[in-house]
Design a protein around this motif. Structure first.
Motif, PDB file in Angstrom:
ATOM      1  N   TRP A  43       0.861  -1.343   0.144  1.00  0.00           N
ATOM      2  CA  TRP A  43      -0.067  -0.065   0.056  1.00  0.00           C
ATOM      3  C   TRP A  43       0.689   1.121  -0.141  1.00  0.00           C
ATOM      4  O   TRP A  43       0.624   2.282  -0.841  1.00  0.00           O
ATOM      5  N   VAL A  44       1.775   1.227   0.699  1.00  0.00           N
ATOM      6  CA  VAL A  44       2.748   2.380   1.015  1.00  0.00           C
ATOM      7  C   VAL A  44       3.472   2.786  -0.531  1.00  0.00           C
ATOM      8  O   VAL A  44       3.362   3.788  -0.827  1.00  0.00           O
ATOM      9  N   ARG A  47       0.738   4.134  -2.650  1.00  0.00           N
ATOM     10  CA  ARG A  47       0.216   5.467  -2.232  1.00  0.00           C
ATOM     11  C   ARG A  47       1.364   6.302  -2.861  1.00  0.00           C
ATOM     12  O   ARG A  47       1.209   7.521  -3.320  1.00  0.00           O
ATOM     13  N   GLU A  48       2.422   5.929  -2.598  1.00  0.00           N
ATOM     14  CA  GLU A  48       3.488   6.886  -3.012  1.00  0.00           C
ATOM     15  C   GLU A  48       3.786   7.040  -4.403  1.00  0.00           C
ATOM     16  O   GLU A  48       4.025   8.197  -5.101  1.00  0.00           O
ATOM     17  N   PHE A  50       1.110   7.050  -6.595  1.00  0.00           N
ATOM     18  CA  PHE A  50      -0.051   7.516  -7.135  1.00  0.00           C
ATOM     19  C   PHE A  50       0.098   9.092  -7.770  1.00  0.00           C
ATOM     20  O   PHE A  50      -0.570   9.509  -8.523  1.00  0.00           O
ATOM     21  N   SER A  51       1.074   9.586  -7.004  1.00  0.00           N
ATOM     22  CA  SER A  51       1.125  11.000  -7.578  1.00  0.00           C
ATOM     23  C   SER A  51       2.185  11.328  -8.916  1.00  0.00           C
ATOM     24  O   SER A  51       2.092  12.402  -9.256  1.00  0.00           O
ATOM     25  N   ARG A 105      -3.930   1.985 -10.302  1.00  0.00           N
ATOM     26  CA  ARG A 105      -4.333   3.488 -10.166  1.00  0.00           C
ATOM     27  C   ARG A 105      -5.636   3.501  -9.361  1.00  0.00           C
ATOM     28  O   ARG A 105      -6.009   4.189  -8.761  1.00  0.00           O
ATOM     29  N   VAL A 108      -5.955   2.591  -5.354  1.00  0.00           N
ATOM     30  CA  VAL A 108      -5.165   3.501  -4.551  1.00  0.00           C
ATOM     31  C   VAL A 108      -6.451   4.455  -3.660  1.00  0.00           C
ATOM     32  O   VAL A 108      -6.464   4.362  -2.454  1.00  0.00           O
ATOM     33  N   PRO A 109      -7.450   4.973  -4.381  1.00  0.00           N
ATOM     34  CA  PRO A 109      -8.382   5.766  -3.681  1.00  0.00           C
ATOM     35  C   PRO A 109      -9.109   4.738  -2.923  1.00  0.00           C
ATOM     36  O   PRO A 109      -9.683   5.116  -1.681  1.00  0.00           O
ATOM     37  N   ALA A 112      -7.263   4.205   0.097  1.00  0.00           N
ATOM     38  CA  ALA A 112      -6.970   5.252   0.954  1.00  0.00           C
ATOM     39  C   ALA A 112      -8.422   5.524   1.708  1.00  0.00           C
ATOM     40  O   ALA A 112      -8.118   6.247   2.970  1.00  0.00           O
ATOM     41  N   ASP A 116      -8.582   6.223   5.582  1.00  0.00           N
ATOM     42  CA  ASP A 116      -9.271   7.335   6.366  1.00  0.00           C
ATOM     43  C   ASP A 116     -10.362   6.692   7.391  1.00  0.00           C
ATOM     44  O   ASP A 116     -10.731   7.197   8.497  1.00  0.00           O
TER      45      ASP A 116
END
Length: 153
Positions: A43-44, A47-48, A50-51, A105, A108-109, A112, A116
């Motif tokens: 996951w890390v 997420r890293e 994703f941008s 892709r 990831v949301p 995330a 949350d």
């Protein structure tokens, strides 16, 4: 004759309470992402990445704070799960580009949102001001102690 030294009770240490809470928050999150077939470390990475459109394993290792070998293993696992691609530079296998696949892709949301939800569930007993103060305190401790490696466990 020696004087007995006072030994602090285990539960008198801030670190004890931080570790207790951290372990439970992390374990609950690990179970949530496992339902989607990934580990917290994976996951890390996701997420890293994703941008950015793509990156190199070395840059990724530096940004996360893991060894290049550890990142390479995670990249391979994510490639096998079809969540990212790895492309070698023409003529030189030492240089690689990694990128999220469409499936990676899209995942990831969702993950995330689980992160949350996990935070919301664990920290719900705190008022908004308390959550902000806790976050500010933890960030201050991380900065003061130069803690840069992202948690992956």
């Amino acid at each position: 004759m020696k004087t007995a030294r006072h030994i602090t009770d285990l539960k008198g240490h801030i670190g004890f309470w931080m570790r207790l809470v951290s372990n439970h928050v992390s374990h609950a999150f690990a179970q949530k992402v496992a339902a989607d077939g990934v580990t917290v470390a994976e996951w890390v990475i996701l997420r890293e990445m994703f941008s950015s459109a793509s990156t190199s394993p070395g840059v990724l290792a530096d940004s996360i704070g893991l060894t290049r070998g550890a990142v390479s293993k995670l990249i391979e696992r994510l490639r096998e799960k079809k969540l990212l691609t790895r492309t070698e530079a023409a003529g030189d296998r030492r240089y690689q580009d990694v990128a999220l696949t469409a499936a990676g892709r899209a995942l990831v949301p969702k993950l995330a949102a689980l992160a949350d939800q996990n935070d919301a569930a664990f920290f719900a007993p705190l008022a908004t001001a308390e959550r902000k103060a806790l976050l500010a305190t933890l960030k201050k401790l991380a900065e003061t102690n130069d803690l840069r490696n992202l948690p992956t466990e």
